[in-house]
Design an enzyme around this catalytic site. Structure first.
Site: not given
Ligand code: FAD
Length: 275
Positions: A6, A8, A100, A207, A257
């Site tokens: 896939s 991105e 973020d 990055f 991916h």
């Molecule tokens: P989460 O899973 O919410 O985790 C974030 C942090 O919080 C981690 O340190 C985790 O350990 C901690 N955490 C999670 N749940 C809890 C809880 N219940 N209590 C306490 N701590 C917790 N960013 C964008 O803005 N746009 C995009 O399109 C985008 N695409 C991405 C695609 C992929 C495949 C990846 C891997 C990342 C992408 N990102 C994108 C970046 C991502 O948004 C950042 O890495 C962001 O900082 C974390 O997102 P997450 O969904 O992993 O967060």
């Protein structure tokens, strides 16, 4: 080797970028990806672009285009509307993320973590969407430690995610170790490695500092030794990433991916080298 793949893309903002994405999409279509995904800017910075690009990739190029959706900075109502829009566009998959907060932006949003977003999507749309989430073989940079990060990842999968895509890495062992730990913790879903082909090394270093991905020291040293010899850098980088992809697939990675950065050449250079 023909693993499922896939790609991105990010939403272009200028006419020049739009032409580039169109050209890249046409070229990469030849590699018959399972799906292509479109990133989403946290806090609405590309809010209006992502759905347009998802539609364009579906209608013009015939891709199964998959929107990324991040909850940072968004209200429940805004997310509900986007889910309805994506469903109306024919989307059956999503990548659900926390996102973020862009610097200078104060609004956190109604949902705090990606796990909360996954629960919200299930609550709103039942099983309509196949939900992918992000994960971090080298640990998310804000996590307390690797075990806490793994526990949060497991909770996110338990909230209703179907698959995970990793942050990019250049150390296959980090991926294998992470998958092993996730399996022990009870995560059975596919964990798809995110692959970043190397096009611009200094940009990649920036990055990587920001997202916590490690570039092994020996790779940096080899790159530096090539100096301005762009051809050698391209050859070395494509070979390096292709060999890693082969190891990943041989070791059980279910798919690959590719983070294309809207460029065809660096990804094609890797794909054409896969044995
Ligand atoms: P989460 O899973 O919410 O985790 C974030 C942090 O919080 C981690 O340190 C985790 O350990 C901690 N955490 C999670 N749940 C809890 C809880 N219940 N209590 C306490 N701590 C917790 N960013 C964008 O803005 N746009 C995009 O399109 C985008 N695409 C991405 C695609 C992929 C495949 C990846 C891997 C990342 C992408 N990102 C994108 C970046 C991502 O948004 C950042 O890495 C962001 O900082 C974390 O997102 P997450 O969904 O992993 O967060």
């Amino acid at each position: 080797m023909t693993p499922a793949i896939s790609f991105e893309f990010y939403p272009p903002k200028t006419d020049e970028q739009r032409v580039q994405l169109d050209r890249t999409a046409r070229k990469l279509k030849a590699w018959t990806p399972d799906f292509v995904s479109v990133t989403f800017g946290a806090g609405g910075s590309t809010l209006s672009y992502t759905p347009d690009v998802v539609r364009e990739l579906r209608e013009t190029h015939g891709f199964d285009s998959v929107p990324h959706l991040s909850c940072m900075g968004g209200t429940r109502e805004e997310i509900r509307e986007l889910l309805r829009l994506y469903r109306a566009l024919g989307c059956t998959q999503l990548v659900a993320l926390r996102g973020d907060l862009p610097s200078g932006m104060a609004r956190m949003g109604d949902l705090r973590y990606a796990g909360d977003l996954v629960s919200f999507i299930r609550q709103e749309q039942g099983d309509h969407f196949r939900i992918h989430v992000g994960c971090y073989p080298e640990m998310h940079p804000q996590a307390e430690d690797a075990l806490a990060d793994l526990a949060h990842f497991k909770a996110k999968m338990d909230a209703g995610a179907d698959a995970a895509i990793t942050q990019y890495f250049y150390n296959a062992d980090a991926y294998f170790h992470f998958v092993e730990q996730a399996r022990r913790a009870g995560v059975d879903a596919p964990i798809i490695p995110g692959i970043m082909p190397i096009s611009n090394f200094s940009q990649l270093k920036r990055f990587s500092d920001a997202c916590g991905a490690e570039i092994p020291r020996w790779i940096g040293k080899r790159m530096a030794a090539f100096g301005d010899d762009a051809d050698s850098i391209r050859e070395f980088a494509a070979d390096l990433v292709a060999r890693m992809c082969e190891r990943l697939v041989a070791g059980g990675a279910p798919e690959l991916h590719f983070y294309t950065l809207n460029l065809a050449k660096p990804t094609e250079a890797v794909l054409s080298r896969l044995r």
